[in-house]
Design an enzyme around this catalytic site. Sequence first.
Site, short mmCIF file in Angstrom:
data_model
loop_
_atom_site.label_atom_id
_atom_site.label_comp_id
_atom_site.label_asym_id
_atom_site.label_seq_id
_atom_site.Cartn_x
_atom_site.Cartn_y
_atom_site.Cartn_z
N LYS A 13 1.64 -7.36 -7.54
CA LYS A 13 1.58 -5.89 -7.62
C LYS A 13 2.80 -5.33 -8.37
O LYS A 13 2.65 -4.53 -9.30
CB LYS A 13 1.52 -5.27 -6.21
CG LYS A 13 0.32 -5.75 -5.38
CD LYS A 13 0.27 -5.09 -4.01
CE LYS A 13 1.43 -5.45 -3.11
NZ LYS A 13 1.51 -6.87 -2.72
N ARG A 88 -1.07 0.57 3.53
CA ARG A 88 -1.20 -0.80 4.02
C ARG A 88 -1.96 -0.85 5.34
O ARG A 88 -2.15 -1.94 5.88
CB ARG A 88 0.19 -1.38 4.24
CG ARG A 88 0.65 -2.39 3.19
CD ARG A 88 2.05 -2.80 3.55
NE ARG A 88 2.46 -4.05 3.01
CZ ARG A 88 3.19 -4.20 1.91
NH1 ARG A 88 3.55 -3.16 1.20
NH2 ARG A 88 3.57 -5.39 1.52
N ARG A 127 9.98 -16.60 -5.66
CA ARG A 127 10.34 -15.30 -6.24
C ARG A 127 11.85 -15.08 -6.19
O ARG A 127 12.51 -15.40 -5.22
CB ARG A 127 9.63 -14.19 -5.45
CG ARG A 127 10.10 -12.78 -5.84
CD ARG A 127 9.12 -11.71 -5.46
NE ARG A 127 8.93 -11.57 -4.03
CZ ARG A 127 8.03 -10.74 -3.48
NH1 ARG A 127 7.25 -10.00 -4.26
NH2 ARG A 127 7.91 -10.66 -2.18
N ARG A 160 14.78 -12.75 -1.59
CA ARG A 160 14.61 -11.82 -0.46
C ARG A 160 14.57 -12.60 0.86
O ARG A 160 13.97 -13.67 0.93
CB ARG A 160 13.31 -11.03 -0.62
CG ARG A 160 13.45 -9.82 -1.51
CD ARG A 160 12.12 -9.20 -1.89
NE ARG A 160 11.18 -9.00 -0.78
CZ ARG A 160 10.00 -8.41 -0.90
NH1 ARG A 160 9.62 -7.95 -2.08
NH2 ARG A 160 9.20 -8.28 0.13
N ARG A 171 3.71 -12.65 7.10
CA ARG A 171 3.28 -11.51 6.28
C ARG A 171 1.84 -11.67 5.81
O ARG A 171 1.10 -10.69 5.72
CB ARG A 171 4.22 -11.35 5.08
CG ARG A 171 5.56 -10.72 5.49
CD ARG A 171 6.65 -11.01 4.49
NE ARG A 171 6.40 -10.42 3.21
CZ ARG A 171 6.88 -10.92 2.06
NH1 ARG A 171 7.63 -11.99 2.07
NH2 ARG A 171 6.60 -10.32 0.94
P1 ADP Z 1 3.87 -8.46 -5.02
O1 ADP Z 1 4.57 -7.21 -5.51
O2 ADP Z 1 2.39 -8.31 -4.97
O3 ADP Z 1 4.43 -8.97 -3.73
P2 ADP Z 1 5.23 -9.77 -7.29
O4 ADP Z 1 4.83 -8.96 -8.47
O5 ADP Z 1 6.61 -9.61 -6.77
O6 ADP Z 1 4.15 -9.59 -6.10
O7 ADP Z 1 4.97 -11.31 -7.66
C1 ADP Z 1 5.29 -12.36 -6.74
C2 ADP Z 1 5.92 -13.53 -7.49
O8 ADP Z 1 4.93 -14.15 -8.31
C3 ADP Z 1 7.05 -13.12 -8.45
O9 ADP Z 1 8.01 -14.14 -8.43
C4 ADP Z 1 6.36 -13.02 -9.82
O10 ADP Z 1 7.26 -13.33 -10.88
C5 ADP Z 1 5.26 -14.06 -9.71
N1 ADP Z 1 4.01 -13.67 -10.38
C6 ADP Z 1 3.46 -12.44 -10.47
N2 ADP Z 1 2.27 -12.48 -11.12
C7 ADP Z 1 2.07 -13.78 -11.46
C8 ADP Z 1 1.01 -14.48 -12.16
N3 ADP Z 1 -0.06 -13.83 -12.62
N4 ADP Z 1 1.15 -15.81 -12.30
C9 ADP Z 1 2.24 -16.47 -11.81
N5 ADP Z 1 3.25 -15.87 -11.15
C10 ADP Z 1 3.17 -14.54 -10.98
P1 ADP Z 2 5.25 -7.58 -0.74
O1 ADP Z 2 4.47 -6.86 -1.77
O2 ADP Z 2 5.87 -8.82 -1.21
O3 ADP Z 2 4.53 -7.75 0.56
P2 ADP Z 2 6.84 -5.16 -0.25
O4 ADP Z 2 8.11 -5.07 -0.99
O5 ADP Z 2 5.71 -4.32 -0.66
O6 ADP Z 2 6.46 -6.69 -0.24
O7 ADP Z 2 7.11 -4.86 1.30
C1 ADP Z 2 8.15 -5.49 2.01
C2 ADP Z 2 8.12 -5.08 3.46
O8 ADP Z 2 8.34 -3.65 3.58
C3 ADP Z 2 6.81 -5.33 4.19
O9 ADP Z 2 6.70 -6.64 4.70
C4 ADP Z 2 6.87 -4.28 5.32
O10 ADP Z 2 7.74 -4.68 6.36
C5 ADP Z 2 7.54 -3.10 4.62
N1 ADP Z 2 6.55 -2.18 4.01
C6 ADP Z 2 6.37 -1.93 2.68
N2 ADP Z 2 5.36 -1.04 2.49
C7 ADP Z 2 4.89 -0.74 3.73
C8 ADP Z 2 3.84 0.09 4.21
N3 ADP Z 2 3.05 0.81 3.37
N4 ADP Z 2 3.64 0.15 5.55
C9 ADP Z 2 4.39 -0.54 6.40
N5 ADP Z 2 5.39 -1.36 6.03
C10 ADP Z 2 5.64 -1.46 4.70
#
Ligand code: ADP
Ligand code: ADP
Length: 217
Positions: A13, A88, A127, A160, A171
């Site tokens: 995302k 979420r 990541r 992280r 998660r």
């Molecule tokens: P999210 O915001 O949904 O948690 P991220 O954008 O942070 O996900 O991506 C999670 C990890 O996967 C990061 O280390 C990113 O560089 C990697 N990543 C994102 N998209 C891809 C993809 N299409 N193929 C391989 N790795 C990816």
């Molecule tokens: P990822 O996309 O890798 O799951 P985020 O950076 O979006 O991670 O979120 C990290 C953490 O922040 C989540 O695990 C949760 O604890 C909190 N968080 C983020 N967005 C929300 C939301 N909309 N509602 C509740 N908790 C949230």
Amino acid sequence: MIIILLGPPGAGKGTQAERLVEHKGLAYIATGDILRKAVKNKTQLGRKAREYMDQGLLVPDDLVVSIVRERLLEPDAASGALLDGFPRTVSQAESLDGMLEAGKTKIDLVFSLEVEENELIERLTGRRVCRDCGATYHMKFKPPKVRNVCDQCGGELYQRDDDSLETVTERLSVYKKQTEPLIKYYKAKGLLVAIDGNAEIDQVSQQMRAELDKLQQ
Ligand code: ADP
Ligand code: ADP
Ligand code: ZN
């Protein structure tokens, strides 16, 4: 215009948002980023949110909803926003509907980024994030040019706390229970567009841009 990015942790995302925001000129609202900043600055919000985030649990709806309500009122969001990681829960989605009813914008599209579970675990545990600008890397799939150094700003990359294998597993289970029901919620409203997120970063971006271009015709 409101675009929502829905998908499990690690689906890509944030990575895709970075590109879409540039392409569309939307305000970028990532609740995870806002919460991490509050934790870092030890604000009241940060102190409350931290215990949940460390355990891989969702922060309570009322806290997150008020963050988004305020953020949507900022001037840069007037012409539209890209929401990453919000809503979420169904309750958050209902609150968002309420907020938008009162204003002039509406949800145009909800992308559901779909990725296999094994791939999610590999993405999350590999990541790395820039301490200074928040840019995201991956040790294997998107390595920086210089080890542990951000390409964009020279900042230090870190892992992280919640990207440890143990918290990642929690998660993913929280996602299934609390967030996945939103797929049905937005499908019923005719807003959902499923995207195969297993593909390479550029290919996923192309799919998403094509969908957005359709929207404007
Ligand atoms: P999210 O915001 O949904 O948690 P991220 O954008 O942070 O996900 O991506 C999670 C990890 O996967 C990061 O280390 C990113 O560089 C990697 N990543 C994102 N998209 C891809 C993809 N299409 N193929 C391989 N790795 C990816
Ligand atoms: P990822 O996309 O890798 O799951 P985020 O950076 O979006 O991670 O979120 C990290 C953490 O922040 C989540 O695990 C949760 O604890 C909190 N968080 C983020 N967005 C929300 C939301 N909309 N509602 C509740 N908790 C949230
Ligand atoms: Zn950086």
